[in-house]
Design a protein around this motif. Sequence first.
Motif, PDB file in Angstrom:
ATOM      1  N   ARG A  54       0.834  -1.205   0.000  1.00  0.00           N
ATOM      2  CA  ARG A  54       0.000   0.000   0.000  1.00  0.00           C
ATOM      3  C   ARG A  54       0.872   1.259   0.000  1.00  0.00           C
ATOM      4  NH1 ARG A  54       0.453   3.146   4.472  1.00  0.00           N
ATOM      5  NH2 ARG A  54       0.055   1.320   5.795  1.00  0.00           N
ATOM      6  N   TRP A  55       1.910   1.249   0.864  1.00  0.00           N
ATOM      7  CA  TRP A  55       2.828   2.397   0.922  1.00  0.00           C
ATOM      8  C   TRP A  55       3.581   2.547  -0.393  1.00  0.00           C
ATOM      9  CZ3 TRP A  55       8.121   1.877   0.384  1.00  0.00           C
ATOM     10  CH2 TRP A  55       8.880   3.030   0.606  1.00  0.00           C
ATOM     11  N   TYR A  56       4.078   1.436  -0.979  1.00  0.00           N
ATOM     12  CA  TYR A  56       4.867   1.472  -2.220  1.00  0.00           C
ATOM     13  C   TYR A  56       4.053   2.099  -3.352  1.00  0.00           C
ATOM     14  CZ  TYR A  56       7.673  -0.220  -6.159  1.00  0.00           C
ATOM     15  OH  TYR A  56       8.423  -0.305  -7.294  1.00  0.00           O
ATOM     16  N   ASN A  57       2.795   1.658  -3.511  1.00  0.00           N
ATOM     17  CA  ASN A  57       1.963   2.184  -4.592  1.00  0.00           C
ATOM     18  C   ASN A  57       1.642   3.665  -4.373  1.00  0.00           C
ATOM     19  OD1 ASN A  57       1.848  -0.248  -5.989  1.00  0.00           O
ATOM     20  ND2 ASN A  57       0.074  -0.972  -4.870  1.00  0.00           N
ATOM     21  N   GLY A 168     -14.234   1.828   4.970  1.00  0.00           N
ATOM     22  CA  GLY A 168     -13.256   2.723   5.564  1.00  0.00           C
ATOM     23  C   GLY A 168     -13.518   4.187   5.307  1.00  0.00           C
ATOM     24  N   LEU A 169     -14.702   4.525   4.755  1.00  0.00           N
ATOM     25  CA  LEU A 169     -15.059   5.921   4.460  1.00  0.00           C
ATOM     26  C   LEU A 169     -16.356   6.282   5.173  1.00  0.00           C
ATOM     27  CD1 LEU A 169     -14.973   8.632   2.860  1.00  0.00           C
ATOM     28  CD2 LEU A 169     -16.110   7.425   0.984  1.00  0.00           C
ATOM     29  N   VAL A 170     -16.321   7.358   5.970  1.00  0.00           N
ATOM     30  CA  VAL A 170     -17.527   7.848   6.659  1.00  0.00           C
ATOM     31  C   VAL A 170     -17.647   9.350   6.400  1.00  0.00           C
ATOM     32  CG1 VAL A 170     -18.694   8.166   8.873  1.00  0.00           C
ATOM     33  CG2 VAL A 170     -17.316   6.104   8.485  1.00  0.00           C
ATOM     34  N   VAL A 191     -14.101  10.967   7.394  1.00  0.00           N
ATOM     35  CA  VAL A 191     -13.078  10.224   8.124  1.00  0.00           C
ATOM     36  C   VAL A 191     -12.773   8.967   7.331  1.00  0.00           C
ATOM     37  CG1 VAL A 191     -12.532   8.961  10.233  1.00  0.00           C
ATOM     38  CG2 VAL A 191     -13.792  11.111  10.378  1.00  0.00           C
ATOM     39  N   VAL A 192     -11.486   8.701   7.105  1.00  0.00           N
ATOM     40  CA  VAL A 192     -11.091   7.543   6.292  1.00  0.00           C
ATOM     41  C   VAL A 192     -10.085   6.682   7.038  1.00  0.00           C
ATOM     42  CG1 VAL A 192     -11.448   8.837   4.165  1.00  0.00           C
ATOM     43  CG2 VAL A 192      -9.158   8.724   5.153  1.00  0.00           C
ATOM     44  N   GLU A 193     -10.091   5.395   6.727  1.00  0.00           N
ATOM     45  CA  GLU A 193      -9.032   4.494   7.169  1.00  0.00           C
ATOM     46  C   GLU A 193      -7.928   4.568   6.116  1.00  0.00           C
ATOM     47  OE1 GLU A 193     -10.260   0.550   8.182  1.00  0.00           O
ATOM     48  OE2 GLU A 193     -12.095   1.236   9.167  1.00  0.00           O
ATOM     49  N   LYS A 196      -7.290   1.973   3.425  1.00  0.00           N
ATOM     50  CA  LYS A 196      -8.369   1.617   2.491  1.00  0.00           C
ATOM     51  C   LYS A 196      -8.781   2.765   1.571  1.00  0.00           C
ATOM     52  CE  LYS A 196     -10.272  -1.734   5.792  1.00  0.00           C
ATOM     53  NZ  LYS A 196     -11.445  -2.095   6.637  1.00  0.00           N
ATOM     54  N   VAL A 197      -8.675   3.996   2.044  1.00  0.00           N
ATOM     55  CA  VAL A 197      -9.178   5.133   1.266  1.00  0.00           C
ATOM     56  C   VAL A 197      -8.128   6.243   1.228  1.00  0.00           C
ATOM     57  CG1 VAL A 197     -10.986   6.879   1.042  1.00  0.00           C
ATOM     58  CG2 VAL A 197     -11.556   4.615   1.945  1.00  0.00           C
ATOM     59  N   GLY A 198      -7.847   6.758   0.041  1.00  0.00           N
ATOM     60  CA  GLY A 198      -6.881   7.847  -0.113  1.00  0.00           C
ATOM     61  C   GLY A 198      -7.516   9.034  -0.826  1.00  0.00           C
ATOM     62  N   THR A 199      -6.833  10.169  -0.784  1.00  0.00           N
ATOM     63  CA  THR A 199      -7.368  11.372  -1.420  1.00  0.00           C
ATOM     64  C   THR A 199      -7.439  11.234  -2.945  1.00  0.00           C
ATOM     65  OG1 THR A 199      -5.134  12.321  -1.387  1.00  0.00           O
ATOM     66  CG2 THR A 199      -6.600  12.891   0.430  1.00  0.00           C
TER      67      THR A 199
END
Length: 224
Positions: A54-57, A168-170, A191-193, A196-199
């Motif tokens: 997840r971090w690499y991508n 993971g998105l509220v 609020v995101v995890e 699971k969810v990015g900008t």
Amino acid sequence: MGFGDLRSAAGLRLLNDFLADKSYIEGYVPSQADVAVFEAVSTPPPADLFHALRWYNHIKSYEKQKASLPGVKKALGKYGPADVEDSTGATTDSKDDDDIDLFGSDEEEESEESKRLREERLAQYESKKSKKPTLIAKSSILLDVKPWDDETDMAKLEECVRSIQADGLVWGSSKLVPVGYGIKKLQIQCVVEDDKVGTDMLEERITAFEDYVQSMDVAAFNKI
């Protein structure tokens, strides 16, 4: 401190464990620390190391911007878990058993004692990590969603934004903020995890409503 050889399975496991409760190598935004570690990873981590992958991508998406990321790039051995011996600058001088490199040396032959000590240290580290509670990294994000003009149906625009659902998105509170010439933008909280969810995903999904949305910007981003 250090990850060891990030081209090895052991080094990638350490990176994955390190990122289990972190979004970045240092701090809360991409920096030169992420660039230094990213460049040391020759290929994407395997799927079972999902924190590292997840971090690499995510860092890979900053490929064209990496030179402008904040911070000063340091030696690779300056990053990583503090309780693991750095092997990136190891020399070939003889050492006592207590100073044996955690990941082994570059020598073709390795003594049985060296192997035993290395395996014991890896086992101790893995045991320590497994006892730590799993933390779910979350962020609070404030988004500015701009319409095309003052005739855009803002109620429908907000309805479209809130229709976006993901694990993971509220969605939270929202309000309309004047920007000039009778135009108002939608300012909405969520609020995101982080895993699971990015900008990037939010921007892609929101701007897909092109009949209503001109653009989306991140107004505020805070770790929870």
